[in-house]
Design an enzyme around this catalytic site. Sequence first.
Site, short mmCIF file in Angstrom:
data_model
loop_
_atom_site.label_atom_id
_atom_site.label_comp_id
_atom_site.label_asym_id
_atom_site.label_seq_id
_atom_site.Cartn_x
_atom_site.Cartn_y
_atom_site.Cartn_z
N ASP A 150 21.26 -23.28 10.99
CA ASP A 150 21.10 -23.16 12.44
C ASP A 150 21.09 -24.56 13.05
OD1 ASP A 150 20.44 -22.56 15.05
OD2 ASP A 150 18.99 -21.03 14.48
N ARG A 152 21.28 -25.12 16.37
CA ARG A 152 21.02 -25.07 17.81
C ARG A 152 19.89 -26.00 18.21
NH1 ARG A 152 20.65 -18.64 18.26
NH2 ARG A 152 19.58 -19.04 16.30
#
Length: 235
Positions: A150, A152
Site C-alpha cells: 500500500d 497511499r
Amino acid sequence: MPALFEPPVRCALVDGSSPSREVIVSIRFIAASQLPTPWATFMLHGFQEETTGKEHVVLTLGDVTTEEPVLARVHSECLTGDALFSMRCDCGYQLQEALKRIADEGRGALLYLRQEGRGIGLLNKIRAYALQDEGADTVEANEQLGFNADQRRYDICVPMLEHLGIGSLKLMTNNPRKVEALVQDGVNIRERLAITTGRNPFNEHYLTTKVGKLGHMMQLDDFTPASDVDIERDA
Ligand SMILES: [Zn+2]
C-alpha cells in the site's frame, strides 16, 4: 474568482516512507461548484498539489463547519471500480454507498484522492491485475512489481479539511491503517463506521486478502452482495 489568489494552504509533515526527510505538503484551493448526483446535490471543491500538480476533490453536503463530527469517507481513486464498473474490487460500491449515506444524513464529506491502485498508478495496477490473473493475490502482485502493498498517503487530507473548516470525522472505512495514518497526520477521527458492500464472486478473493494480509476490520459475512446493490450512476 478571489479563491485563485488565496495563498496556498501549507502543512509541514514528515513523510513516512523516508523518516529523516521533512516534506512540505502544499495544496492550493482552486474552485468550488455544485455537483448534482442521483443522491444529492453536493458541493465540489477542487484542490491542486503545488509540487506535483496532482488534482484532488472533496464533495461536501450541508454545513460541515459546525462542531458535530462530519460523516466522511477518504476514497482513493480507482478508475476501474469507480468509473468502469469493475467487480474486481469493492471501490465503486463503497463510493456509491458513502455518497448515499452522506445524502441520507444530509451532511458529510467525501475526499476523493487521486492515488490510483493503492498509489501505484493506473498502468501499474493493470500490470498487477495481469499477475493476479496468473494466480498472485493483490499484495503479492504489488510486491512482485517492486511496490509496497500500500503506497497511499493521507497527509494531503489535512490542509483540505482545514480549508473546509472540518474539525473531526466519523470515518467510513474498514481499514485500520488508514485510520492510523490519518490520526498520525493530525486528523481528528471520533468514530469509525464499517462500510461493507459489493461482495461478488470476482472480488471474494480480493476481500479475503484485505482481511488476512492488510488487516481490514471486516468479516466477509458482513458484506452486502453486489447483486443487492442497485447501480445508479450518472451516465
Ligand atoms: Zn478498486
